[in-house]
Design a protein around this motif. Structure first.
Motif, mmCIF file in Angstrom:
data_model
loop_
_atom_site.group_PDB
_atom_site.id
_atom_site.type_symbol
_atom_site.label_atom_id
_atom_site.label_comp_id
_atom_site.label_asym_id
_atom_site.label_seq_id
_atom_site.Cartn_x
_atom_site.Cartn_y
_atom_site.Cartn_z
ATOM 1 N N ASP A 69 7.444 19.841 -34.367
ATOM 2 C CA ASP A 69 8.455 18.793 -34.256
ATOM 3 C C ASP A 69 9.609 19.231 -33.349
ATOM 4 N N ALA A 70 10.075 20.492 -33.535
ATOM 5 C CA ALA A 70 11.156 21.000 -32.684
ATOM 6 C C ALA A 70 10.689 21.099 -31.238
ATOM 7 N N PHE A 71 9.464 21.551 -31.044
ATOM 8 C CA PHE A 71 8.918 21.666 -29.697
ATOM 9 C C PHE A 71 8.786 20.297 -29.040
ATOM 10 N N ASP A 72 8.258 19.320 -29.779
ATOM 11 C CA ASP A 72 8.031 17.996 -29.213
ATOM 12 C C ASP A 72 9.344 17.342 -28.810
ATOM 13 N N GLU A 73 10.390 17.554 -29.630
ATOM 14 C CA GLU A 73 11.696 16.982 -29.310
ATOM 15 C C GLU A 73 12.256 17.591 -28.032
ATOM 16 N N GLN A 74 12.188 18.921 -27.918
ATOM 17 C CA GLN A 74 12.726 19.572 -26.720
ATOM 18 C C GLN A 74 11.882 19.230 -25.499
ATOM 19 N N ARG A 75 10.559 19.183 -25.656
ATOM 20 C CA ARG A 75 9.693 18.852 -24.534
ATOM 21 C C ARG A 75 9.988 17.447 -24.019
ATOM 22 N N SER A 76 10.244 16.508 -24.926
ATOM 23 C CA SER A 76 10.561 15.144 -24.507
ATOM 24 C C SER A 76 11.849 15.117 -23.689
ATOM 25 N N ARG A 77 12.856 15.890 -24.120
ATOM 26 C CA ARG A 77 14.114 15.945 -23.361
ATOM 27 C C ARG A 77 13.889 16.545 -21.975
ATOM 28 N N GLU A 78 13.107 17.632 -21.917
ATOM 29 C CA GLU A 78 12.874 18.289 -20.631
ATOM 30 C C GLU A 78 12.074 17.395 -19.686
ATOM 31 N N ARG A 79 11.106 16.680 -20.221
ATOM 32 C CA ARG A 79 10.329 15.771 -19.375
ATOM 33 C C ARG A 79 11.194 14.630 -18.858
ATOM 34 N N ALA A 80 12.100 14.135 -19.706
ATOM 35 C CA ALA A 80 12.996 13.060 -19.267
ATOM 36 C C ALA A 80 13.916 13.560 -18.157
ATOM 37 N N ARG A 81 14.444 14.801 -18.313
ATOM 38 C CA ARG A 81 15.308 15.368 -17.273
ATOM 39 C C ARG A 81 14.534 15.545 -15.964
ATOM 40 N N ALA A 82 13.291 16.064 -16.078
ATOM 41 C CA ALA A 82 12.482 16.275 -14.875
ATOM 42 C C ALA A 82 12.164 14.963 -14.188
ATOM 43 N N ALA A 83 11.853 13.923 -14.983
ATOM 44 C CA ALA A 83 11.550 12.614 -14.396
ATOM 45 C C ALA A 83 12.785 12.029 -13.707
ATOM 46 N N ALA A 84 13.970 12.206 -14.326
ATOM 47 C CA ALA A 84 15.206 11.696 -13.717
ATOM 48 C C ALA A 84 15.507 12.440 -12.422
ATOM 49 N N ALA A 85 15.305 13.775 -12.422
ATOM 50 C CA ALA A 85 15.536 14.553 -11.200
ATOM 51 C C ALA A 85 14.575 14.130 -10.096
ATOM 52 N N LEU A 86 13.340 13.825 -10.463
ATOM 53 C CA LEU A 86 12.364 13.365 -9.473
ATOM 54 C C LEU A 86 12.796 12.025 -8.878
ATOM 55 N N GLU A 87 13.263 11.132 -9.720
ATOM 56 C CA GLU A 87 13.716 9.824 -9.232
ATOM 57 C C GLU A 87 14.917 9.974 -8.305
ATOM 58 N N ARG A 88 15.864 10.880 -8.684
ATOM 59 C CA ARG A 88 17.028 11.109 -7.816
ATOM 60 C C ARG A 88 16.598 11.694 -6.475
ATOM 61 N N GLY A 89 15.609 12.607 -6.524
ATOM 62 C CA GLY A 89 15.119 13.207 -5.288
ATOM 63 C C GLY A 89 14.471 12.192 -4.370
ATOM 64 N N GLU A 90 13.708 11.274 -4.937
ATOM 65 C CA GLU A 90 13.077 10.227 -4.130
ATOM 66 C C GLU A 90 14.127 9.299 -3.522
ATOM 67 N N ASP A 91 15.171 8.971 -4.313
ATOM 68 C CA ASP A 91 16.256 8.125 -3.792
ATOM 69 C C ASP A 91 16.995 8.831 -2.666
ATOM 70 N N ALA A 92 17.268 10.129 -2.853
ATOM 71 C CA ALA A 92 18.001 10.880 -1.826
ATOM 72 C C ALA A 92 17.210 10.950 -0.526
ATOM 73 N N LEU A 93 15.903 11.128 -0.614
ATOM 74 C CA LEU A 93 15.084 11.189 0.593
ATOM 75 C C LEU A 93 15.070 9.833 1.306
#
Length: 398
Positions: A219-243
């Motif tokens: 449960d602790a792992f799944d919660e942290q993994r979800s946060r990290e995946r959301a951060r990575a997805a947001a960073a990817l979206e920002r990177g695509e916008d910046a390009l």
């Protein structure tokens, strides 16, 4: 106490492609859950820790006895003792008990084997286990517990378990959970069983984009993994916008410069300004265009590098697609008709007499505890084995 230490370990697939790298951890008196998608390298890591597979980089130091959960041999006629490599030892004890022992039997005898064997079998969920019983009389789930018996008999200090609850019914899953709950050493468990992983002290995830370790269970792992995946997805979206923004600005500057150049050529064509002044204007325009072009390229390059870095943090998931073509069976077509079939294994009646009719494109769920005869029934219906009694009519073409 530390039983196991891994320092910057990397492993590769048989074809040489990398699976994971930079894996570092120590294992004490705890259960460490090992997770990751199929093909991430979980089984390879367990075999590397056991010494059965090489590492590409790094070191593995074992401070205690390590036991890996192995597969049983495919020979259905082998006895439990033969499958676990104990046939010679049990045969020696049997000769001594019957007074027909050889000269060196007394010196070579393992006098504690029978007691240790039954103790390991009890931990694996067997009330009593006959070492001469054949493998053919065990279900898939019972064979998993047989493998556990052989593993525990070696008295390891570190358990390496690869999907230990596969094929197990609820009672078998509880056996594994209780074993880990009371285990006094270290355990590394590769599993997709979330209920089992909730009991882990730490979780290690192997992915194509790196290794992640989280304290606590699933449960602790799944919660942290979800946060990290959301951060990575947001960073990817920002990177695509910046390009996209950088490319758009570069294009806009190029269009502005083209318009300035066009005006300059038109003014030069009128012929009103001295030639030396026109040359200076042309040189400034070329320098400005070159400088703006270089700045635009640098801006696009930085945006591309940022996007590439963001992509490296996002795990690429390949979808699995399984197409099941239509059977085109009429709803009243009789596929299987079994009348009064029975099945006995190892002197024990598993089921029967059983009547079963399967018509048309129906899906039937077959449930029951490990050892109740599910696989035996399927083998009988498929024509691989014969029932002890009863009759079966089957449309073998379908």
């Amino acid at each position: 106490m530390t039983f196991l230490t891994l320092d910057r370990v990397a492993c590769s697939a048989p074809d040489g492609s990398p699976l994971f790298r930079d894996l570092t951890f120590s294992l004490g008196r705890e259960t460490l859950g090992l997770v990751g998608r199929n093909g991430a390298g979980k089984s390879t890591l367990l075999r590397a820790i056991a010494g059965d597979a090489p590492v590409s980089e790094g070191t593995i130091v074992r401070h205690g006895r390590v036991g890996l959960l192995h597969q049983l041999p495919p020979d259905q006629n082998a006895s439990v003792a033969e499958a676990l490599g104990l046939a010679t030892h049990f045969a020696r004890l049997d000769r001594i008990e019957n007074g027909r022992f050889a000269d060196d039997d007394l010196d070579l005898a393992d006098w504690t084997l029978a007691e240790r064997f039954q103790k390991a079998a009890a931990l694996a969920g067997f009330a009593a286990l006959d070492p001469q019983r054949t493998l053919a009389s065990f279900s898939g789930g019972q064979r998993t517990r047989l493998m556990l018996t052989g593993l525990l008999l070696g008295e390891p200090e570190v358990l390496l378990l690869d999907e230990p609850t596969n094929n197990l019914d609820e009672a078998g899953r509880k056996v594994v959970a209780d074993l880990l709950e009371g285990w006094n050493g270290g355990a590394l468990v590769a599993s997709h069983d979330r209920r089992l992983l909730r009991r882990a002290d730490r979780i290690v995830e192997l992915t194509s984009v790196g290794v992640h370790m989280v304290g606590g269970g699933w449960d602790a792992f799944d919660e942290q993994r979800s946060r990290e995946r959301a951060r990575a997805a947001a960073a990817l979206e920002r990177g695509e916008d910046a390009l996209r923004h950088a490319r758009r600005e570069k294009q806009q500057e190029a269009e502005k410069q083209a318009r300035r150049d066009s005006r300059g050529r038109k003014e030069a064509a009128k012929g009103g300004d001295p030639r030396i002044l026109l040359g200076a204007r042309k040189q400034r325009a070329e320098e400005t265009g070159g400088r703006l072009g270089k700045l635009g390229e640098e801006m696009v390059s930085r945006a591309q590098q940022g996007l590439d870095a963001a992509r490296r943090e996002v795990e690429v998931l390949a979808p699995i697609h399984i197409e099941l073509p239509p059977s085109r069976l009429p709803s009243n077509h009789v596929l299987i008709e079994a009348r009064g079939i029975t099945c006995t294994r190892g002197g024990k009646r598993l089921f029967g007499p059983l009547d079963l009719t399967l018509r048309g494109p129906r899906r039937v769920g077959l449930a029951g505890a490990n050892g109740s005869g599910k696989t035996s029934l399927i083998r009988i219906l498929a024509g691989i084995d014969r029932p002890d009694s009863g009759e079966i009519d089957v449309d073998r073409n379908r």
